[in-house]
Design a protein around this motif. Structure first.
Motif, PDB file in Angstrom:
ATOM      1  N   THR A 195       0.845  -1.197   0.000  1.00 22.46           N
ATOM      2  CA  THR A 195       0.000   0.000   0.000  1.00 22.46           C
ATOM      3  C   THR A 195       0.878   1.244   0.000  1.00 22.46           C
ATOM      4  O   THR A 195       1.864   1.317   0.721  1.00 22.46           O
ATOM      5  N   LEU A 196       0.503   2.226  -0.806  1.00 25.12           N
ATOM      6  CA  LEU A 196       1.192   3.510  -0.825  1.00 25.12           C
ATOM      7  C   LEU A 196       0.191   4.583  -0.428  1.00 25.12           C
ATOM      8  O   LEU A 196      -0.860   4.727  -1.053  1.00 25.12           O
ATOM      9  N   TRP A 197       0.503   5.316   0.651  1.00 29.18           N
ATOM     10  CA  TRP A 197      -0.316   6.446   1.084  1.00 29.18           C
ATOM     11  C   TRP A 197       0.282   7.705   0.488  1.00 29.18           C
ATOM     12  O   TRP A 197       1.502   7.905   0.519  1.00 29.18           O
ATOM     13  N   ILE A 198      -0.581   8.555  -0.064  1.00 27.67           N
ATOM     14  CA  ILE A 198      -0.150   9.727  -0.820  1.00 27.67           C
ATOM     15  C   ILE A 198      -0.827  10.965  -0.248  1.00 27.67           C
ATOM     16  O   ILE A 198      -2.055  11.098  -0.310  1.00 27.67           O
ATOM     17  N   GLY A 199      -0.052  11.871   0.316  1.00 26.13           N
ATOM     18  CA  GLY A 199      -0.578  13.129   0.831  1.00 26.13           C
ATOM     19  C   GLY A 199      -0.532  14.179  -0.258  1.00 26.13           C
ATOM     20  O   GLY A 199       0.517  14.405  -0.860  1.00 26.13           O
ATOM     21  N   THR A 200      -1.672  14.800  -0.515  1.00 28.00           N
ATOM     22  CA  THR A 200      -1.735  15.768  -1.615  1.00 28.00           C
ATOM     23  C   THR A 200      -2.020  17.175  -1.101  1.00 28.00           C
ATOM     24  O   THR A 200      -2.445  17.366   0.028  1.00 28.00           O
ATOM     25  N   PHE A 201      -1.813  18.123  -1.994  1.00 22.67           N
ATOM     26  CA  PHE A 201      -2.185  19.513  -1.744  1.00 22.67           C
ATOM     27  C   PHE A 201      -3.548  19.723  -2.393  1.00 22.67           C
ATOM     28  O   PHE A 201      -3.658  19.757  -3.622  1.00 22.67           O
ATOM     29  N   GLY A 202      -4.586  19.779  -1.568  1.00 17.82           N
ATOM     30  CA  GLY A 202      -5.931  20.063  -2.056  1.00 17.82           C
ATOM     31  C   GLY A 202      -6.815  18.860  -2.299  1.00 17.82           C
ATOM     32  O   GLY A 202      -8.031  18.982  -2.388  1.00 17.82           O
ATOM     33  N   GLY A 203      -6.233  17.656  -2.390  1.00 18.93           N
ATOM     34  CA  GLY A 203      -7.030  16.458  -2.664  1.00 18.93           C
ATOM     35  C   GLY A 203      -7.161  15.516  -1.493  1.00 18.93           C
ATOM     36  O   GLY A 203      -7.787  14.473  -1.606  1.00 18.93           O
ATOM     37  N   GLY A 204      -6.545  15.854  -0.361  1.00 22.96           N
ATOM     38  CA  GLY A 204      -6.595  14.986   0.805  1.00 22.96           C
ATOM     39  C   GLY A 204      -5.576  13.859   0.718  1.00 22.96           C
ATOM     40  O   GLY A 204      -4.491  14.014   0.169  1.00 22.96           O
ATOM     41  N   LEU A 205      -5.971  12.706   1.248  1.00 25.04           N
ATOM     42  CA  LEU A 205      -5.112  11.535   1.310  1.00 25.04           C
ATOM     43  C   LEU A 205      -5.573  10.514   0.279  1.00 25.04           C
ATOM     44  O   LEU A 205      -6.752  10.197   0.188  1.00 25.04           O
ATOM     45  N   CYS A 206      -4.627  10.000  -0.507  1.00 29.67           N
ATOM     46  CA  CYS A 206      -4.931   8.942  -1.477  1.00 29.67           C
ATOM     47  C   CYS A 206      -4.263   7.656  -1.019  1.00 29.67           C
ATOM     48  O   CYS A 206      -3.212   7.685  -0.388  1.00 29.67           O
ATOM     49  N   ARG A 207      -4.889   6.572  -1.372  1.00 28.56           N
ATOM     50  CA  ARG A 207      -4.288   5.257  -1.158  1.00 28.56           C
ATOM     51  C   ARG A 207      -4.161   4.583  -2.516  1.00 28.56           C
ATOM     52  O   ARG A 207      -5.129   4.531  -3.277  1.00 28.56           O
ATOM     53  N   LEU A 208      -2.965   4.086  -2.806  1.00 35.86           N
ATOM     54  CA  LEU A 208      -2.747   3.280  -4.000  1.00 35.86           C
ATOM     55  C   LEU A 208      -2.544   1.851  -3.518  1.00 35.86           C
ATOM     56  O   LEU A 208      -1.589   1.552  -2.803  1.00 35.86           O
ATOM     57  N   LYS A 209      -3.490   0.986  -3.891  1.00 33.83           N
ATOM     58  CA  LYS A 209      -3.436  -0.412  -3.472  1.00 33.83           C
ATOM     59  C   LYS A 209      -3.901  -1.270  -4.639  1.00 33.83           C
ATOM     60  O   LYS A 209      -4.952  -0.998  -5.223  1.00 33.83           O
ATOM     61  N   ASN A 210      -3.100  -2.264  -4.982  1.00 35.57           N
ATOM     62  CA  ASN A 210      -3.415  -3.167  -6.092  1.00 35.57           C
ATOM     63  C   ASN A 210      -3.706  -2.403  -7.383  1.00 35.57           C
ATOM     64  O   ASN A 210      -4.640  -2.735  -8.121  1.00 35.57           O
ATOM     65  N   GLY A 211      -2.933  -1.330  -7.618  1.00 31.95           N
ATOM     66  CA  GLY A 211      -3.065  -0.567  -8.854  1.00 31.95           C
ATOM     67  C   GLY A 211      -4.241   0.388  -8.915  1.00 31.95           C
ATOM     68  O   GLY A 211      -4.506   0.974  -9.952  1.00 31.95           O
ATOM     69  N   ARG A 212      -4.944   0.568  -7.793  1.00 30.62           N
ATOM     70  CA  ARG A 212      -6.148   1.414  -7.781  1.00 30.62           C
ATOM     71  C   ARG A 212      -6.020   2.536  -6.747  1.00 30.62           C
ATOM     72  O   ARG A 212      -5.622   2.304  -5.617  1.00 30.62           O
ATOM     73  N   PHE A 213      -6.386   3.751  -7.166  1.00 27.86           N
ATOM     74  CA  PHE A 213      -6.384   4.902  -6.275  1.00 27.86           C
ATOM     75  C   PHE A 213      -7.726   5.033  -5.565  1.00 27.86           C
ATOM     76  O   PHE A 213      -8.777   4.866  -6.186  1.00 27.86           O
ATOM     77  N   SER A 214      -7.686   5.366  -4.279  1.00 29.81           N
ATOM     78  CA  SER A 214      -8.871   5.723  -3.496  1.00 29.81           C
ATOM     79  C   SER A 214      -8.529   7.016  -2.773  1.00 29.81           C
ATOM     80  O   SER A 214      -7.379   7.248  -2.409  1.00 29.81           O
TER      81      SER A 214
END
Length: 166
Positions: free
Chosen positions: A93-112
């Protein structure tokens, strides 16, 4: 803008014009010449299999895997093309902190995406840390907060509508 040392001792340097790799006294650069769009690198990390991930200011998320560059943008499902922080977990799992979009999770090739709509105090995530006790701590433009990883994953999977931030 960013500095990271990987498991092999290679230094990765994020700059306004891209990503630099420094190993054995040699620099290798990954820039617009390599196909990166808006390559200002703000954060760098390595995942469990040794891929290098980097977040860009306007260029989204980059991955260097086996010498090949891939760039993920908002059009690929990322919440924002401004990536300020990354946290790679051992499970892939990759957690992604963004500017303006909140927190994203990349898991099994899919963004949430998890944002203020799901309970985050702010949609600018500057830093993400795992406390080893089942929580992620984040700094944001709305302060520092803690969220249970199980709740985050359930929310990202659509099983929970909101998360509790402490």
């Amino acid at each position: 803008l960013a500095l990271y040392q990987d498991k092999q001792g290679v230094m990765w340097i994020g700059t306004q014009s891209g990503l630099l790799r420094y190993a054995n006294g040699q620099y290798t650069s990954f820039t617009r010449k390599n196909g990166l769009v808006l390559p200002e690198v703000r954060t760098v990390t390595e995942d469990a299999v040794g891929d290098i991930w980097f977040g860009m200011s306007g260029g989204g998320l980059g991955r260097l895997k086996d010498g090949k560059l891939t760039q993920f943008r908002k059009s690929d499902g990322l919440a924002s093309d401004f990536v300020y922080s990354l946290l790679a977990e051992k499970n892939g799992t990759l957690w992604i902190g963004t500017f303006g979009g909140g927190l994203c999770r990349l898991k099994n090739g899919r963004f949430s995406t998890i944002s203020t709509h799901q309970g985050l105090p702010n949609n600018v995530i500057c830093y993400i840390a795992d406390d080893g006790n089942g929580n992620l701590w984040m700094s944001s433009y709305g302060g520092i907060f803690r969220v249970n990883k199980e709740e985050l994953n359930q929310c990202a999977d659509g099983q929970l509508e909101t998360v509790n931030c402490l």
